[in-house]
Design a protein around this motif. Sequence first.
Motif, PDB file in Angstrom:
ATOM      1  N   GLY A 112      -9.710   7.718  -1.942  1.00 36.62           N
ATOM      2  CA  GLY A 112      -9.326   9.315  -1.984  1.00 36.62           C
ATOM      3  C   GLY A 112      -7.689   9.426  -1.333  1.00 36.62           C
ATOM      4  N   LYS A 113      -7.690   8.951  -0.229  1.00 38.38           N
ATOM      5  CA  LYS A 113      -6.560   9.147   0.747  1.00 38.38           C
ATOM      6  C   LYS A 113      -5.244   8.301   0.209  1.00 38.38           C
ATOM      7  CE  LYS A 113      -7.718   5.391   3.990  1.00 38.38           C
ATOM      8  NZ  LYS A 113      -8.218   5.370   5.397  1.00 38.38           N
ATOM      9  N   LEU A 114      -5.562   7.560  -0.638  1.00 38.15           N
ATOM     10  CA  LEU A 114      -4.224   6.675  -1.363  1.00 38.15           C
ATOM     11  C   LEU A 114      -3.587   7.303  -2.453  1.00 38.15           C
ATOM     12  CD1 LEU A 114      -5.946   3.168  -0.725  1.00 38.15           C
ATOM     13  CD2 LEU A 114      -4.636   4.168   0.592  1.00 38.15           C
ATOM     14  N   GLN A 115      -2.402   7.182  -2.777  1.00 36.66           N
ATOM     15  CA  GLN A 115      -1.522   7.382  -3.918  1.00 36.66           C
ATOM     16  C   GLN A 115      -1.010   6.031  -4.386  1.00 36.66           C
ATOM     17  OE1 GLN A 115       2.322   9.481  -2.940  1.00 36.66           O
ATOM     18  NE2 GLN A 115       2.392  10.134  -4.800  1.00 36.66           N
ATOM     19  N   LEU A 116      -1.355   6.240  -5.796  1.00 35.82           N
ATOM     20  CA  LEU A 116      -1.025   4.852  -6.702  1.00 35.82           C
ATOM     21  C   LEU A 116       0.658   5.088  -7.130  1.00 35.82           C
ATOM     22  CD1 LEU A 116      -1.695   2.216  -7.532  1.00 35.82           C
ATOM     23  CD2 LEU A 116      -2.176   3.321  -9.827  1.00 35.82           C
ATOM     24  N   VAL A 117       1.416   4.187  -6.656  1.00 41.38           N
ATOM     25  CA  VAL A 117       2.698   4.130  -6.898  1.00 41.38           C
ATOM     26  C   VAL A 117       3.253   3.135  -7.603  1.00 41.38           C
ATOM     27  CG1 VAL A 117       3.170   5.757  -4.791  1.00 41.38           C
ATOM     28  CG2 VAL A 117       3.556   3.063  -4.778  1.00 41.38           C
ATOM     29  N   VAL A 118       2.418   2.285  -8.215  1.00 40.34           N
ATOM     30  CA  VAL A 118       2.987   1.175  -9.266  1.00 40.34           C
ATOM     31  C   VAL A 118       1.941   1.321 -10.571  1.00 40.34           C
ATOM     32  CG1 VAL A 118       2.887  -1.376  -9.664  1.00 40.34           C
ATOM     33  CG2 VAL A 118       3.616  -0.394  -7.294  1.00 40.34           C
ATOM     34  N   ASP A 119       2.485   1.000 -11.677  1.00 44.70           N
ATOM     35  CA  ASP A 119       1.851   1.072 -12.709  1.00 44.70           C
ATOM     36  C   ASP A 119       0.330   0.005 -12.934  1.00 44.70           C
ATOM     37  OD1 ASP A 119       2.294   2.031 -15.991  1.00 44.70           O
ATOM     38  OD2 ASP A 119       1.410  -0.075 -16.051  1.00 44.70           O
ATOM     39  N   PHE A 179       1.999  -1.142  -3.109  1.00 41.70           N
ATOM     40  CA  PHE A 179       1.635  -0.301  -4.367  1.00 41.70           C
ATOM     41  C   PHE A 179       0.817   1.019  -4.236  1.00 41.70           C
ATOM     42  CE2 PHE A 179      -1.608  -3.542  -4.316  1.00 41.70           C
ATOM     43  CZ  PHE A 179      -2.799  -2.862  -4.453  1.00 41.70           C
ATOM     44  N   VAL A 180       0.405   1.153  -2.973  1.00 40.88           N
ATOM     45  CA  VAL A 180      -0.252   2.525  -2.602  1.00 40.88           C
ATOM     46  C   VAL A 180       0.206   2.724  -1.542  1.00 40.88           C
ATOM     47  CG1 VAL A 180      -2.415   2.008  -3.883  1.00 40.88           C
ATOM     48  CG2 VAL A 180      -2.271   1.296  -1.323  1.00 40.88           C
ATOM     49  N   ILE A 181       0.196   4.439  -1.430  1.00 41.39           N
ATOM     50  CA  ILE A 181       0.729   4.802   0.105  1.00 41.39           C
ATOM     51  C   ILE A 181      -0.586   5.589   0.423  1.00 41.39           C
ATOM     52  CG2 ILE A 181       2.495   6.766   0.898  1.00 41.39           C
ATOM     53  CD1 ILE A 181       4.269   5.987  -1.279  1.00 41.39           C
ATOM     54  N   GLN A 182      -0.542   5.401   1.768  1.00 38.80           N
ATOM     55  CA  GLN A 182      -1.875   6.199   2.709  1.00 38.80           C
ATOM     56  C   GLN A 182      -1.150   7.561   3.077  1.00 38.80           C
ATOM     57  OE1 GLN A 182      -3.986   3.239   4.801  1.00 38.80           O
ATOM     58  NE2 GLN A 182      -4.447   4.793   6.482  1.00 38.80           N
TER      59      GLN A 182
END
Length: 563
Positions: free
Chosen positions: A354-361, A494-497
Amino acid sequence: MTGGSLGLRTGSYGSLQLQQIQNGFPPSQPTFALTRKPSKLLLASREKERVLSFVCRFLGRKRVIMLLLVVLALLVFICNSFNVNKGMEDKHDIKIASTQNTMKGKDEDRSLLPPPPHLHTQSFTVVHGNSPLLAHQCENFAFPPPPPPSGRKRSGPRPCPVCYLPVEQAIASMPSSSSESPVLHNLTYVYDENPTRIEPHGGSEFGGFPTLRQRNDSYDIKESMMVHCGFVKGNKPGDQSGFDVDEADLMELETSHEIIVASAVFGNYDIIQQPTNISEFSRKNVPFYMFIDEETEAYMKNSSVLGNSRRVGLWRVIVVRNVPYTDARRNGKIPKLLLHRLFPNVRYSIWIDGKLQLVVDPYQVLERFLWRQNANFAISKHYRRYDVFEEAEANRAAGKYDNSSINEQVDFYIKEGLQPYSVAKLPITSDVPEGCVIIKEHIPITNLFTCNWFNEVDRFTSRDQLSFSTVRDKIMGKVNWSISMFLDCERRNFVIQAYHRELLEQMPPPPPPRVVLHHPLALLHGTISVKTPAGKKISQKRGRGDRKRHRKIAGGSKDNRQL
């Protein structure tokens, strides 16, 4: 100018001739000396002196110097313009000649031409599993060399470059059929409305209290198997099973999807992060599911984040009721490890904490870490530790869990034969994952792995890094199957924490943005008044230009006062 000065000049030319001889010119080489008539030279020099003195008196020395500089600058500009025009003409002539030569010998010189600049538009087909793969420059991609050390110390892990296929090519490279599951082809799960604890460390009621014998049997890989995998009670996962969702959500869970992205926030522990760089195709075809508990739901409703639509950006929110554990982190392991139970008709899944942001398709992620590697389960290695004993010590030091429980779990694995990691395990490069991202194809062997992994988390501590290698090695010892473990710096690509909510609330608010005031330029004509602070003297040091500028300003102010 006098004759004596002329004699000195003649002597200087003689010294130049001597210097040429000393620098290697042969003595027999003729040198050209200037022969001048003294009378004409004296007359010309006197006339030049008269003209220069007259010009200097009439115009002034400073203006003469400025005039000479202007003339010199004009000459330089004319010369440069001439050279540029000549160069352009030369390039044009060369271009025409090269074009003619290319057209004349097109067939024989084709191999000598440089490659086209748009490499990404060229692709070729190679065999990839059971489907064709459009390959491009990623075929020869290699990590760039590490940056040189700098004076400023940068602590903590950092992302590294990853080569992804364009979204269209990633979609086209999706395998046409599922991967082959070694040995195991039919996997079913235990249902028991009245599970009974037989052994003191048999897990929970939600997991069904599997015995040690049942645990050992779950690693005896056969063509058909039945194992404990949570949700032992109720009609089906999510329906009176201890991890319950609404009827509308139950119907959504049973929908068929090629790919899903899933995450969870329990105990109001994190802030939902919105994915970015998601293609229109993925927005329409890849659902994003976010599991939350009632505590998180209440907070999101009070803060107006969650409305009646049950959507937050791309995420479809699924509220879980009757969670089986009091520990929110342990509740989060259910969707993390048992997505195949919640989504029985899904082919591929990407789990992110839940703390991660997906930034790649999602298609690019699956192509890079599953399809290109011909793998069906991928997870990143820990960025620092690769040994279970080191991971256990780090958990004890950080207070991640009760130390006695950690010691009990590690001692149990030691009795089963757990050894510190060594090069003897190669090509396995790590025993410790960074388990916040799991990329998985839902086939029987990977489903068995996550079932047994969940059973270890249910029986021992919720620190899934401690039990990962034990489950992996037991299954790999029975069948020809492996897990793709990629670098953690690739995961961070590909994920930003983000920070957990409790840390964000403790941080001070960010400073307001700086406002840059653009002062208007001072007027060229007019007075400028400057107030000098009391007790501070104005500096008396001024240059020549300052005195001149000061006289002009003072004169202007005087005129203004007269007006």
